[in-house]
Design a protein around this motif. Sequence first.
Motif, PDB file in Angstrom:
ATOM      1  N   GLN A 137      90.979 -42.477 -55.101  1.00  0.00           N
ATOM      2  CA  GLN A 137      90.999 -44.037 -55.833  1.00  0.00           C
ATOM      3  C   GLN A 137      89.553 -44.726 -55.623  1.00  0.00           C
ATOM      4  OE1 GLN A 137      93.436 -46.613 -53.719  1.00  0.00           O
ATOM      5  NE2 GLN A 137      93.106 -48.300 -55.107  1.00  0.00           N
ATOM      6  N   ASP A 139      95.063 -36.791 -54.260  1.00  0.00           N
ATOM      7  CA  ASP A 139      95.105 -38.113 -53.838  1.00  0.00           C
ATOM      8  C   ASP A 139      95.635 -38.365 -52.504  1.00  0.00           C
ATOM      9  OD1 ASP A 139      95.633 -40.810 -53.854  1.00  0.00           O
ATOM     10  OD2 ASP A 139      96.694 -40.947 -55.645  1.00  0.00           O
ATOM     11  N   LYS A 199     103.039 -41.823 -48.268  1.00  0.00           N
ATOM     12  CA  LYS A 199     104.118 -41.626 -48.111  1.00  0.00           C
ATOM     13  C   LYS A 199     104.769 -40.991 -46.846  1.00  0.00           C
ATOM     14  CE  LYS A 199     104.462 -40.808 -53.044  1.00  0.00           C
ATOM     15  NZ  LYS A 199     104.306 -39.596 -54.143  1.00  0.00           N
ATOM     16  N   SER A 249      97.836 -41.671 -51.817  1.00  0.00           N
ATOM     17  CA  SER A 249      99.428 -41.630 -52.018  1.00  0.00           C
ATOM     18  C   SER A 249      99.945 -40.626 -51.218  1.00  0.00           C
ATOM     19  CB  SER A 249      99.394 -41.212 -53.494  1.00  0.00           C
ATOM     20  OG  SER A 249     100.622 -40.807 -53.820  1.00  0.00           O
TER      21      SER A 249
END
Length: 228
Positions: free
Chosen positions: A97, A105, A112, A108
Amino acid sequence: MNTKDLLEKGAILQRDRETYAIAPHIPGGFTDTATLRKICDVADKYKLELKLTSAQRIAMFGVKEEDVDAVWADLAQTPGAAIGLCVRSIKICPGTQWCKRAVLDSASLGLKLDKIYHAMELPNKMKMGVSGCLLACSESGVKDIGIVGHNKGWRILVGGNSGPRPRLAELLVDNIQTEEEVLEIVARVVEVYKNDPQQGRLGRLIEEKGIEAFRAAVFGSQDAAVGK
């Protein structure tokens, strides 16, 4: 006067044996201005000092025992798992990002993992780090479970820790293509660790078993390919 950490309240007794430190949970260190303003307002109200920690949290020092509940109520935030035998906050780099060097990523995937595992009780403490490139800014190589992105996929390392007896993590498996596969493998690692009778850090278990035997326990066979 209490002379111990207040585990159930996420409060750590400080050097003066009178006040406590707390650390609101800030997943991956990603936050917003409203949260920062609230932390500052509460710090001003109770005359607390702040420190940005290596675990991507903001520690709040100087909380009186009688104020611990009120401080948490004013913050209206979840405590960060800074103490206890559990999974601590997942350390995450900025990832694709923001970082020009990131390949995958990490934010992300890391968020999680944080949602699944943060504060999960285990036989001992466990730290995880997710890095978006081989520079591994999240110190994945000294985490119980370290995950590193590179051009061929995700690399998963296990058994690292810092502390008084530092240990570099060992390669469990490489070139994992999807976040879902990583999550599944991490779940297997945690399950093997959780069900083993030894009570030390993950690295101690791997030292006792050997990385090949540990890999077999995770994947169910001796021929689990490192270069999957």
